[in-house]
Design an enzyme around this catalytic site. Structure first.
Site, short mmCIF file in Angstrom:
data_model
loop_
_atom_site.label_atom_id
_atom_site.label_comp_id
_atom_site.label_asym_id
_atom_site.label_seq_id
_atom_site.Cartn_x
_atom_site.Cartn_y
_atom_site.Cartn_z
CG HIS A 8 -0.27 -0.21 2.52
ND1 HIS A 8 0.08 -1.47 2.95
CD2 HIS A 8 0.13 0.64 3.47
CE1 HIS A 8 0.67 -1.37 4.13
NE2 HIS A 8 0.72 -0.10 4.47
CG HIS A 47 1.26 5.12 4.09
ND1 HIS A 47 0.37 5.05 5.14
CD2 HIS A 47 1.98 3.97 4.13
CE1 HIS A 47 0.57 3.92 5.81
NE2 HIS A 47 1.54 3.24 5.21
P1 AMP Z 1 1.90 0.22 7.29
O1 AMP Z 1 2.53 0.51 8.63
O2 AMP Z 1 2.63 0.89 6.16
O3 AMP Z 1 1.68 -1.24 7.05
O4 AMP Z 1 0.50 0.94 7.34
C1 AMP Z 1 -0.71 0.27 7.53
C2 AMP Z 1 -1.77 1.32 7.56
O5 AMP Z 1 -3.03 0.71 7.37
C3 AMP Z 1 -1.84 2.09 8.89
O6 AMP Z 1 -1.64 3.47 8.65
C4 AMP Z 1 -3.24 1.78 9.40
O7 AMP Z 1 -3.84 2.86 10.07
C5 AMP Z 1 -3.98 1.41 8.12
N1 AMP Z 1 -5.13 0.53 8.31
C6 AMP Z 1 -5.16 -0.63 8.98
N2 AMP Z 1 -6.41 -1.16 8.93
C7 AMP Z 1 -7.16 -0.31 8.20
C8 AMP Z 1 -8.52 -0.30 7.79
N3 AMP Z 1 -9.37 -1.27 8.13
N4 AMP Z 1 -8.97 0.74 7.04
C9 AMP Z 1 -8.12 1.74 6.71
N5 AMP Z 1 -6.82 1.78 7.06
C10 AMP Z 1 -6.34 0.78 7.79
#
Ligand code: AMP
Ligand code: ZN
Length: 135
Positions: free
Chosen positions: A98, A100
């Site tokens: 993903h 950001h």
């Molecule tokens: P990372 O640390 O790069 O893996 O970021 C994962 C991101 O996913 C974090 O910023 C979380 O807040 C976000 N996240 C986790 N679950 C959800 C969800 N159900 N809907 C939207 N964002 C999410």
């Protein structure tokens, strides 16, 4: 697949959807660094950028550009970080690739620039050769 982002793609759990194409989906991050923090994910399950096929990555980058522009306009911020974590040591918590999209304003609590290190004499060239050997 017991992956939270795959569940979002399948509609099994909700998201605040922003944008969608054949290959990618964008929605607001549930735990924003700043309000408007968004994500762009591939609809297929790939763990990191390295695993993600080039055509899907192209769509991710195009969607990132589009959503970055919209988030910047909608929030009125001056800056936006596009950030993609690969692996636990980098901070990746959801193991479905993903991008950001993080709206930034002066004095917020997300810390960039990072503490920069230095190369000693010869180390940069040695590193360059190592990486070239792996390209
Ligand atoms: P990372 O640390 O790069 O893996 O970021 C994962 C991101 O996913 C974090 O910023 C979380 O807040 C976000 N996240 C986790 N679950 C959800 C969800 N159900 N809907 C939207 N964002 C999410
Ligand atoms: Zn997944």
């Amino acid at each position: 697949m017991d992956c939270i982002f795959c569940k979002i793609v399948r509609g099994e759990i909700p998201c605040a959807k922003l944008y969608e194409t054949k290959n990618v989906l964008s929605f607001l991050d549930i735990g924003p660094i700043n309000q408007g923090h968004a994500l762009v994910i591939p609809k297929g399950h790939y763990v990191t950028i390295i695993d993600t096929p080039d055509d899907v990555l192209k769509d991710m980058i195009a969607a990132t550009k589009k959503v970055t522009k919209a988030v910047k306009l909608a929030t009125g911020v001056e800056g936006v970080n596009n950030l993609l974590n690969n692996g636990k040591a980098s901070g990746q918590a959801v193991f479905h690739a993903h991008m950001h999209i993080i709206p930034r304003f002066e004095g917020d609590d997300f810390k960039i620039p990072w503490p920069a290190k230095k190369y000693n004499a010869g180390e940069m060239e040695e590193m360059r050769r190592k990486v070239l050997g792996c390209l």
